[in-house]
Design a protein around this motif. Structure first.
Motif, short mmCIF file in Angstrom:
data_model
loop_
_atom_site.label_atom_id
_atom_site.label_comp_id
_atom_site.label_asym_id
_atom_site.label_seq_id
_atom_site.Cartn_x
_atom_site.Cartn_y
_atom_site.Cartn_z
N ASN A 38 0.82 -1.22 0.00
CA ASN A 38 0.00 0.00 0.00
C ASN A 38 0.84 1.26 0.00
O ASN A 38 0.39 2.31 0.45
CB ASN A 38 -0.97 0.01 1.19
CG ASN A 38 -2.01 -1.08 1.08
OD1 ASN A 38 -2.44 -1.42 -0.01
ND2 ASN A 38 -2.38 -1.65 2.20
N GLU A 39 2.08 1.17 -0.53
CA GLU A 39 2.97 2.34 -0.51
C GLU A 39 3.64 2.62 -1.84
O GLU A 39 4.00 3.76 -2.11
CB GLU A 39 4.06 2.15 0.54
CG GLU A 39 3.54 2.17 1.96
CD GLU A 39 4.66 2.03 2.97
OE1 GLU A 39 5.83 2.23 2.62
OE2 GLU A 39 4.34 1.72 4.13
N ILE A 40 3.86 1.60 -2.68
CA ILE A 40 4.65 1.78 -3.88
C ILE A 40 3.91 1.18 -5.08
O ILE A 40 3.52 0.02 -5.07
CB ILE A 40 6.03 1.09 -3.75
CG1 ILE A 40 6.78 1.69 -2.57
CG2 ILE A 40 6.84 1.25 -5.03
CD1 ILE A 40 8.02 0.92 -2.20
N THR A 57 5.97 10.76 -18.21
CA THR A 57 5.18 11.73 -17.46
C THR A 57 4.06 10.94 -16.79
O THR A 57 3.40 10.13 -17.46
CB THR A 57 4.57 12.80 -18.37
OG1 THR A 57 5.62 13.54 -18.97
CG2 THR A 57 3.67 13.74 -17.59
N VAL A 58 3.89 11.14 -15.50
CA VAL A 58 2.85 10.42 -14.75
C VAL A 58 1.76 11.42 -14.37
O VAL A 58 2.03 12.42 -13.73
CB VAL A 58 3.44 9.76 -13.49
CG1 VAL A 58 2.36 9.01 -12.73
CG2 VAL A 58 4.59 8.84 -13.86
N ASP A 59 0.55 11.12 -14.81
CA ASP A 59 -0.60 11.95 -14.45
C ASP A 59 -1.46 11.18 -13.48
O ASP A 59 -1.74 9.99 -13.70
CB ASP A 59 -1.42 12.30 -15.69
CG ASP A 59 -0.69 13.25 -16.62
OD1 ASP A 59 -0.14 14.25 -16.13
OD2 ASP A 59 -0.67 12.98 -17.83
N ASP A 95 2.93 8.36 -2.00
CA ASP A 95 3.02 9.71 -1.43
C ASP A 95 3.45 10.73 -2.47
O ASP A 95 2.89 11.82 -2.55
CB ASP A 95 4.02 9.74 -0.26
CG ASP A 95 3.48 9.07 0.98
OD1 ASP A 95 2.25 8.88 1.08
OD2 ASP A 95 4.29 8.73 1.86
N GLU A 96 4.45 10.38 -3.28
CA GLU A 96 4.93 11.32 -4.29
C GLU A 96 3.90 11.54 -5.40
O GLU A 96 3.90 12.57 -6.06
CB GLU A 96 6.28 10.90 -4.87
CG GLU A 96 6.21 9.92 -6.01
CD GLU A 96 7.55 9.57 -6.60
OE1 GLU A 96 8.09 10.36 -7.39
OE2 GLU A 96 8.05 8.48 -6.28
N LEU A 97 3.00 10.58 -5.60
CA LEU A 97 1.94 10.72 -6.59
C LEU A 97 0.75 11.50 -6.03
O LEU A 97 -0.19 11.79 -6.76
CB LEU A 97 1.48 9.34 -7.08
CG LEU A 97 2.52 8.51 -7.82
CD1 LEU A 97 1.93 7.14 -8.19
CD2 LEU A 97 3.03 9.22 -9.06
N GLY A 98 0.77 11.79 -4.73
CA GLY A 98 -0.32 12.53 -4.12
C GLY A 98 -1.49 11.68 -3.69
O GLY A 98 -2.58 12.18 -3.44
N VAL A 99 -1.27 10.36 -3.58
CA VAL A 99 -2.34 9.45 -3.14
C VAL A 99 -2.29 9.38 -1.62
O VAL A 99 -1.26 9.06 -1.04
CB VAL A 99 -2.15 8.04 -3.76
CG1 VAL A 99 -3.20 7.08 -3.24
CG2 VAL A 99 -2.17 8.12 -5.28
#
Length: 126
Positions: A38-40, A57-59, A95-99
């Motif tokens: 649940n983290e990566i 690019t990740v959206d 976290d870096e994806l803003g989830v």
């Protein structure tokens, strides 16, 4: 070698109250994706030896409630010619994806539908 677990479609839970966002056929297909602990978010992308995380690019967009839709667009073509039948693994921290902590993700890239390259077996993991 340890036997891998079998997975049935009936065992899979798709986020979004039984509805999933539509796969975007205009995006580059990926071999497989999964979320670890649940983290990566790990995405297996095709490669000829020169694919890096920075080539995409990740959206990320909110889909429904705590479900987030992720799409990867390749910005830099892979110009190498090395044989990599398993592709490469690209890892992204949620976290870096803003989830948020209780959020779930679904990847909108289609899954590769071509038959596996010689020497590569299709393996499903959960």
């Amino acid at each position: 070698m340890r036997a891998l677990p079998r997975i049935r479609f009936s065992d899979m839970r798709v986020p979004g109250f039984g509805r999933a966002p539509a796969v975007d056929p205009s995006l580059e297909p990926v071999m497989h994706w999964r979320v670890i602990d649940n983290e990566i978010l790990v995405v297996h992308a095709g490669s000829h030896g020169c694919t890096a995380r920075s080539d995409f690019t990740v959206d990320v967009g909110s889909y429904e409630g705590d479900v987030y839709a992720v799409s990867l667009s390749r910005d830099t073509p892979d110009g190498c010619s090395r044989e990599m039948p398993w592709g490469v693994q690209l890892a992204f921290a949620l976290d870096e994806l803003g989830v948020p902590a209780q959020g779930e993700v679904v990847v909108l890239n289609p899954l590769e539908s071509a038959p596996p390259a010689p020497g590569r077996r299709v393996v499903a993991a959960r």
